[in-house]
Design a protein around this motif. Sequence first.
Motif, PDB file in Angstrom:
ATOM      1  N   TRP A 105      46.419  37.117  46.799  1.00  0.00           N
ATOM      2  CA  TRP A 105      45.126  36.918  47.465  1.00  0.00           C
ATOM      3  C   TRP A 105      44.230  38.136  47.277  1.00  0.00           C
ATOM      4  CZ3 TRP A 105      43.683  40.300  51.393  1.00  0.00           C
ATOM      5  CH2 TRP A 105      42.390  40.075  51.907  1.00  0.00           C
ATOM      6  N   TYR A 106      44.782  39.320  47.477  1.00  0.00           N
ATOM      7  CA  TYR A 106      43.974  40.535  47.355  1.00  0.00           C
ATOM      8  C   TYR A 106      43.414  40.670  45.941  1.00  0.00           C
ATOM      9  CZ  TYR A 106      42.502  45.361  47.230  1.00  0.00           C
ATOM     10  OH  TYR A 106      41.742  46.491  47.065  1.00  0.00           O
ATOM     11  N   ASP A 107      44.263  40.520  44.941  1.00  0.00           N
ATOM     12  CA  ASP A 107      43.811  40.685  43.565  1.00  0.00           C
ATOM     13  C   ASP A 107      42.724  39.673  43.214  1.00  0.00           C
ATOM     14  OD1 ASP A 107      45.642  42.730  43.278  1.00  0.00           O
ATOM     15  OD2 ASP A 107      47.180  41.455  42.357  1.00  0.00           O
ATOM     16  N   SER A 108      42.883  38.450  43.680  1.00  0.00           N
ATOM     17  CA  SER A 108      41.893  37.401  43.418  1.00  0.00           C
ATOM     18  C   SER A 108      40.569  37.724  44.096  1.00  0.00           C
ATOM     19  CB  SER A 108      42.419  36.052  43.904  1.00  0.00           C
ATOM     20  OG  SER A 108      41.458  35.041  43.737  1.00  0.00           O
ATOM     21  N   THR A 109      40.639  38.212  45.332  1.00  0.00           N
ATOM     22  CA  THR A 109      39.427  38.526  46.086  1.00  0.00           C
ATOM     23  C   THR A 109      38.647  39.658  45.438  1.00  0.00           C
ATOM     24  OG1 THR A 109      40.448  37.792  48.152  1.00  0.00           O
ATOM     25  CG2 THR A 109      38.540  39.253  48.332  1.00  0.00           C
ATOM     26  N   VAL A 110      39.340  40.728  45.078  1.00  0.00           N
ATOM     27  CA  VAL A 110      38.678  41.876  44.458  1.00  0.00           C
ATOM     28  C   VAL A 110      38.060  41.490  43.113  1.00  0.00           C
ATOM     29  CG1 VAL A 110      39.112  44.144  43.424  1.00  0.00           C
ATOM     30  CG2 VAL A 110      40.016  43.614  45.683  1.00  0.00           C
ATOM     31  N   ASP A 111      38.694  40.551  42.433  1.00  0.00           N
ATOM     32  CA  ASP A 111      38.205  40.125  41.113  1.00  0.00           C
ATOM     33  C   ASP A 111      37.036  39.161  41.195  1.00  0.00           C
ATOM     34  OD1 ASP A 111      38.452  40.103  38.241  1.00  0.00           O
ATOM     35  OD2 ASP A 111      39.310  38.096  38.404  1.00  0.00           O
ATOM     36  N   THR A 112      36.762  38.638  42.398  1.00  0.00           N
ATOM     37  CA  THR A 112      35.712  37.610  42.495  1.00  0.00           C
ATOM     38  C   THR A 112      34.728  37.919  43.623  1.00  0.00           C
ATOM     39  OG1 THR A 112      37.224  36.245  43.833  1.00  0.00           O
ATOM     40  CG2 THR A 112      37.115  35.772  41.467  1.00  0.00           C
ATOM     41  N   THR A 116      29.998  41.681  46.029  1.00  0.00           N
ATOM     42  CA  THR A 116      28.890  42.219  46.820  1.00  0.00           C
ATOM     43  C   THR A 116      29.107  43.682  47.165  1.00  0.00           C
ATOM     44  OG1 THR A 116      29.911  41.472  48.888  1.00  0.00           O
ATOM     45  CG2 THR A 116      28.339  39.970  47.824  1.00  0.00           C
ATOM     46  N   LYS A 117      30.353  44.147  47.023  1.00  0.00           N
ATOM     47  CA  LYS A 117      30.663  45.535  47.342  1.00  0.00           C
ATOM     48  C   LYS A 117      31.044  46.366  46.115  1.00  0.00           C
ATOM     49  CE  LYS A 117      30.960  46.826  51.136  1.00  0.00           C
ATOM     50  NZ  LYS A 117      29.924  47.430  52.026  1.00  0.00           N
ATOM     51  N   ASN A 118      31.670  45.726  45.106  1.00  0.00           N
ATOM     52  CA  ASN A 118      32.178  46.523  43.987  1.00  0.00           C
ATOM     53  C   ASN A 118      31.469  46.293  42.656  1.00  0.00           C
ATOM     54  OD1 ASN A 118      33.201  44.062  43.145  1.00  0.00           O
ATOM     55  ND2 ASN A 118      35.356  44.603  43.358  1.00  0.00           N
ATOM     56  N   VAL A 119      30.390  45.512  42.656  1.00  0.00           N
ATOM     57  CA  VAL A 119      29.578  45.325  41.443  1.00  0.00           C
ATOM     58  C   VAL A 119      28.233  46.005  41.682  1.00  0.00           C
ATOM     59  CG1 VAL A 119      28.425  43.631  39.966  1.00  0.00           C
ATOM     60  CG2 VAL A 119      30.736  43.180  40.800  1.00  0.00           C
ATOM     61  N   TRP A 144      33.511  41.491  55.263  1.00  0.00           N
ATOM     62  CA  TRP A 144      34.291  42.676  54.891  1.00  0.00           C
ATOM     63  C   TRP A 144      34.460  43.649  56.064  1.00  0.00           C
ATOM     64  CZ3 TRP A 144      36.073  40.327  51.158  1.00  0.00           C
ATOM     65  CH2 TRP A 144      35.291  39.660  50.230  1.00  0.00           C
ATOM     66  N   GLY A 145      33.492  43.694  56.954  1.00  0.00           N
ATOM     67  CA  GLY A 145      33.586  44.608  58.075  1.00  0.00           C
ATOM     68  C   GLY A 145      34.359  44.033  59.247  1.00  0.00           C
ATOM     69  N   MET A 152      39.091  46.681  52.544  1.00  0.00           N
ATOM     70  CA  MET A 152      39.278  46.091  51.223  1.00  0.00           C
ATOM     71  C   MET A 152      39.396  47.113  50.099  1.00  0.00           C
ATOM     72  SD  MET A 152      39.801  42.875  51.240  1.00  0.00           S
ATOM     73  CE  MET A 152      39.577  42.519  49.500  1.00  0.00           C
ATOM     74  N   ASP A 153      38.931  48.315  50.282  1.00  0.00           N
ATOM     75  CA  ASP A 153      39.061  49.333  49.236  1.00  0.00           C
ATOM     76  C   ASP A 153      40.447  49.990  49.226  1.00  0.00           C
ATOM     77  OD1 ASP A 153      36.516  48.974  48.185  1.00  0.00           O
ATOM     78  OD2 ASP A 153      35.613  50.358  49.633  1.00  0.00           O
ATOM     79  N   ASP A 154      41.287  49.626  50.173  1.00  0.00           N
ATOM     80  CA  ASP A 154      42.655  50.135  50.235  1.00  0.00           C
ATOM     81  C   ASP A 154      43.602  48.932  50.121  1.00  0.00           C
ATOM     82  OD1 ASP A 154      45.253  50.912  51.269  1.00  0.00           O
ATOM     83  OD2 ASP A 154      44.307  52.726  52.051  1.00  0.00           O
ATOM     84  N   ARG A 155      44.223  48.777  48.961  1.00  0.00           N
ATOM     85  CA  ARG A 155      45.015  47.585  48.682  1.00  0.00           C
ATOM     86  C   ARG A 155      46.104  47.349  49.731  1.00  0.00           C
ATOM     87  NH1 ARG A 155      49.265  45.346  45.451  1.00  0.00           N
ATOM     88  NH2 ARG A 155      48.518  43.556  44.210  1.00  0.00           N
ATOM     89  N   ASP A 156      46.856  48.386  50.061  1.00  0.00           N
ATOM     90  CA  ASP A 156      47.957  48.228  51.009  1.00  0.00           C
ATOM     91  C   ASP A 156      47.454  47.820  52.396  1.00  0.00           C
ATOM     92  OD1 ASP A 156      49.791  48.876  49.069  1.00  0.00           O
ATOM     93  OD2 ASP A 156      49.922  50.984  49.634  1.00  0.00           O
ATOM     94  N   LYS A 157      46.365  48.446  52.842  1.00  0.00           N
ATOM     95  CA  LYS A 157      45.822  48.104  54.157  1.00  0.00           C
ATOM     96  C   LYS A 157      45.252  46.685  54.173  1.00  0.00           C
ATOM     97  CE  LYS A 157      44.724  52.785  55.744  1.00  0.00           C
ATOM     98  NZ  LYS A 157      43.651  53.724  56.162  1.00  0.00           N
ATOM     99  N   ALA A 158      44.634  46.279  53.073  1.00  0.00           N
ATOM    100  CA  ALA A 158      44.063  44.929  53.011  1.00  0.00           C
ATOM    101  C   ALA A 158      45.158  43.874  53.030  1.00  0.00           C
ATOM    102  CB  ALA A 158      43.206  44.785  51.755  1.00  0.00           C
ATOM    103  N   ILE A 159      46.238  44.124  52.295  1.00  0.00           N
ATOM    104  CA  ILE A 159      47.367  43.189  52.296  1.00  0.00           C
ATOM    105  C   ILE A 159      47.998  43.112  53.679  1.00  0.00           C
ATOM    106  CG2 ILE A 159      49.707  42.847  51.402  1.00  0.00           C
ATOM    107  CD1 ILE A 159      48.667  43.863  48.691  1.00  0.00           C
ATOM    108  N   ALA A 160      48.094  44.250  54.343  1.00  0.00           N
ATOM    109  CA  ALA A 160      48.633  44.259  55.707  1.00  0.00           C
ATOM    110  C   ALA A 160      47.718  43.503  56.656  1.00  0.00           C
ATOM    111  CB  ALA A 160      48.812  45.702  56.179  1.00  0.00           C
TER     112      ALA A 160
END
Length: 246
Positions: A105-112, A116-119, A144-145, A152-160
């Motif tokens: 889920w995390y990888d898919s979200t960051v890729d799509t 609005t935050k990473n492009v 995101w907030g 979301m910028d911290d993979r481990d925290k987002a997965i948790a």
Amino acid sequence: MTLKVIGAGFGRTGTWSTFAALNRLGFPCYHMQEVILNKANKGHLDFWRKVANSPPGSQQDWNQVFANYTATVDNPGCCVWKELLSAYPDAKVLLTLHPRGPAAWYDSTVDTIYFTKNVWQFKILEWLTPFGWKFGDMSSKLVWGRTLNGVMDDRDKAIARYSTYIEEVQAAVPPDQLLLFKVTEGWSPLCRFLGVPEPDEPFPNLNDRATIKKIIAEIVNGSYIMLGLSIAAILLVLAALLLWLG
């Protein structure tokens, strides 16, 4: 109409396919695409900005956006599932889960949808267009907030956060009112949960990643056009100023 199904699952958990399935089952469904692509819903982005800038838990006139729908999945509806359940206590809660788990889920979200935050090109639209700053403000604060706790910028925290969120929903919703659902399970659990017959056709399998990538590409191209027009306007003003001074 009144909401009968409240989707609590995050975006990128099969919500687009579930959106299509609910529509097929006779539950007109709300989804982020209804906010940004449905021209009939012109004022919806302003409504969700109001929600994003209101204190968590605030009740709104939900009929402003859900008048023509009996179900909602995906953002931004999932961000206010508690408020919606309070407003529609008889509704069933559908918690969609990514079939391959939290990391996928995390990888898919960051890729799509995290574009609005990473492009960086989206920032140009935020600066130069009403849609850009409205959508950026809404998604940044509400999705995101508030919902994802700004991690979301911290993979481990987002997965948790993904895993904790599931526990929060399960703790708050009575078991007979809640379905944890993966689109790979097909029609059976969803139809049993909703008390409707199963269609004699495959469960929808929409390639929403490709569609979202196309939308992002269009946004990027639009940002370049807006930047070019802005630069051209600045150059024209400078040229006029130099002529006046000369």
